[in-house]
Design a protein around this motif. Structure first.
Motif, mmCIF file in Angstrom:
data_model
loop_
_atom_site.group_PDB
_atom_site.id
_atom_site.type_symbol
_atom_site.label_atom_id
_atom_site.label_comp_id
_atom_site.label_asym_id
_atom_site.label_seq_id
_atom_site.Cartn_x
_atom_site.Cartn_y
_atom_site.Cartn_z
ATOM 1 N N LEU A 135 0.888 -1.225 -0.028
ATOM 2 C CA LEU A 135 -0.048 0.018 0.090
ATOM 3 C C LEU A 135 0.974 0.997 0.126
ATOM 4 C CD1 LEU A 135 -2.683 1.384 0.344
ATOM 5 C CD2 LEU A 135 -2.627 1.163 2.623
ATOM 6 N N LEU B 286 1.062 4.331 -2.781
ATOM 7 C CA LEU B 286 0.747 5.527 -2.472
ATOM 8 C C LEU B 286 2.010 6.565 -2.396
ATOM 9 C CD1 LEU B 286 -2.041 4.793 0.063
ATOM 10 C CD2 LEU B 286 -2.142 5.351 -2.467
ATOM 11 N N ALA C 220 -7.994 -1.960 2.584
ATOM 12 C CA ALA C 220 -7.045 -2.099 1.797
ATOM 13 C C ALA C 220 -6.128 -3.137 2.274
ATOM 14 C CB ALA C 220 -6.513 -0.977 1.101
ATOM 15 N N LEU D 76 -8.815 1.621 -3.707
ATOM 16 C CA LEU D 76 -8.044 2.953 -3.693
ATOM 17 C C LEU D 76 -8.482 3.836 -4.737
ATOM 18 C CD1 LEU D 76 -4.513 1.375 -3.091
ATOM 19 C CD2 LEU D 76 -6.179 2.567 -1.370
#
Length: 128
Positions: free
Chosen positions: A33, A37, A61, A114
């Motif tokens: 993750l 990001l 997530a 997301l």
């Protein structure tokens, strides 16, 4: 630092059993993750998002990604470029690259979450 606890992952998977390596899966999922990001800005405290809605998205997530890794049965990614596998006579065919055929290392459900949460923005390229 994982964005979900083993207990939260257990609750997420209910009624399915939690894998014995749940803590390690959550760590791996959290790092994935973080990778997705990179460049995203949001307020944090001790490395965790401070906004409760954002924290909930991160938790879901990470649980989706950890479940995906567990379901793949390939925690290290060693079989990521396997495009075909036949158990009878043990035949395995690997893709030429990780960019084409083969198994994605990212959960499609996590990507959808997301994207629909506005964290993974996709801007179309327009010519003209």
């Amino acid at each position: 630092m994982p964005y979900a606890t083993v207990q939260e992952f257990t609750d997420f998977l209910d009624p399915d059993p939690v894998p014995a390596n749940a803590a390690r899966l959550l760590d791996k999922a959290s790092r994935k993750l973080d990778q997705l990001l990179i460049g995203t800005r949001y307020p944090t405290s001790n490395g965790l998002p401070t906004d409760p809605e954002l924290a909930a998205v991160f938790k879901e997530a990470v649980c989706l990604q950890a479940q995906y890794i567990a379901d793949l049965g390939d925690e290290t990614g060693a079989n990521a470029n396997v495009s075909q596998l036949h158990v009878g006579n043990q035949r395995m065919i690997r893709a030429l690259s990780l960019g084409g055929d083969g198994t994605s290392r990212v959960s499609p459900d996590m990507l959808t979450l997301l994207q629909t949460s506005g964290l993974l923005l996709i801007y179309p390229i327009v010519w003209g």
